[in-house]
Design a protein around this motif. Structure first.
Motif, PDB file in Angstrom:
ATOM      1  N   MET A   1       0.874  -1.295  -0.245  1.00 37.36           N
ATOM      2  CA  MET A   1       0.094   0.413   0.274  1.00 37.36           C
ATOM      3  C   MET A   1       0.766   0.834   0.114  1.00 37.36           C
ATOM      4  O   MET A   1       1.861   1.384   0.750  1.00 37.36           O
ATOM      5  CB  MET A   1      -0.637   0.094   1.340  1.00 37.36           C
ATOM      6  N   PRO A   3       1.740   4.864  -0.010  1.00 40.45           N
ATOM      7  CA  PRO A   3       1.407   6.119   0.833  1.00 40.45           C
ATOM      8  C   PRO A   3       0.626   7.369   0.153  1.00 40.45           C
ATOM      9  O   PRO A   3       0.658   7.343  -0.420  1.00 40.45           O
ATOM     10  CB  PRO A   3       2.452   7.678   1.907  1.00 40.45           C
ATOM     11  N   GLU A   4      -0.573   8.327   1.328  1.00 41.68           N
ATOM     12  CA  GLU A   4      -1.194   9.063   0.635  1.00 41.68           C
ATOM     13  C   GLU A   4      -0.397  10.017   0.088  1.00 41.68           C
ATOM     14  O   GLU A   4       0.586  10.712   0.641  1.00 41.68           O
ATOM     15  CB  GLU A   4      -2.832   9.293   1.934  1.00 41.68           C
ATOM     16  N   GLY A   5      -0.774  10.169  -0.878  1.00 42.49           N
ATOM     17  CA  GLY A   5      -0.204  12.067  -1.436  1.00 42.49           C
ATOM     18  C   GLY A   5       1.134  10.994  -2.486  1.00 42.49           C
ATOM     19  O   GLY A   5       1.863  12.034  -3.420  1.00 42.49           O
ATOM     20  N   SER A   6       0.796   9.691  -3.026  1.00 40.15           N
ATOM     21  CA  SER A   6       2.196   8.621  -3.856  1.00 40.15           C
ATOM     22  C   SER A   6       1.907   9.153  -5.150  1.00 40.15           C
ATOM     23  O   SER A   6       2.927   8.928  -5.933  1.00 40.15           O
ATOM     24  CB  SER A   6       2.305   7.359  -3.120  1.00 40.15           C
ATOM     25  N   GLU A   7       0.777   8.808  -5.320  1.00 38.99           N
ATOM     26  CA  GLU A   7      -0.008   9.405  -6.472  1.00 38.99           C
ATOM     27  C   GLU A   7       0.885  10.589  -7.568  1.00 38.99           C
ATOM     28  O   GLU A   7       0.933  10.194  -8.473  1.00 38.99           O
ATOM     29  CB  GLU A   7      -1.228   8.557  -6.936  1.00 38.99           C
ATOM     30  N   GLU A   8       0.415  12.052  -6.606  1.00 41.72           N
ATOM     31  CA  GLU A   8       0.055  12.790  -6.889  1.00 41.72           C
ATOM     32  C   GLU A   8       1.871  13.191  -7.370  1.00 41.72           C
ATOM     33  O   GLU A   8       2.486  13.663  -7.648  1.00 41.72           O
ATOM     34  CB  GLU A   8       0.136  13.783  -5.590  1.00 41.72           C
ATOM     35  N   LEU A  89       6.637  13.523   1.348  1.00 39.81           N
ATOM     36  CA  LEU A  89       5.743  12.957   1.410  1.00 39.81           C
ATOM     37  C   LEU A  89       6.334  12.529   3.820  1.00 39.81           C
ATOM     38  O   LEU A  89       5.594  11.738   4.469  1.00 39.81           O
ATOM     39  CB  LEU A  89       5.127  11.707   0.849  1.00 39.81           C
TER      40      LEU A  89
END
Length: 90
Positions: A1, A3-8, A89
């Motif tokens: 999984m 981390p949040e923001g990784s796609e950005e 991040l």
């Protein structure tokens, strides 16, 4: 999984490579984590590396120290993305 923001962050890395290197969106969209960069992309020479790093700093609001830049970081798209994610991040 991831981390949040990784796609950005990954999208920002793709965008920077596209803009600084002048390569097509289709080409950059096809980059996988294992896609070789420095030494494999003729557009990514030492001058372009400076542009890529400066643009990453601007777009992600990060600071990249000279001692953090090495061949491994620029070896593949995945390595560059992971580096950018760690900086952004943190």
């Amino acid at each position: 999984m991831l981390p949040e923001g990784s796609e950005e962050v990954e999208d920002a890395v793709r965008s920077v490579l596209r803009d600084v290197l002048g390569i097509s969106q289709e080409r950059v969209d096809a980059f996988a984590a294992t896609t070789p960069l420095f030494g494999a992309l003729p557009e990514l020479d030492s001058m372009a590396v400076a542009g890529v790093l400066t643009e990453l700093e601007d777009r992600l609001g990060i600071i990249i120290e000279d001692d953090e830049v090495d061949g491994e970081m620029l070896e593949t798209f995945g390595a560059l993305s992971r580096f950018a994610m760690a900086k952004a991040l943190g």
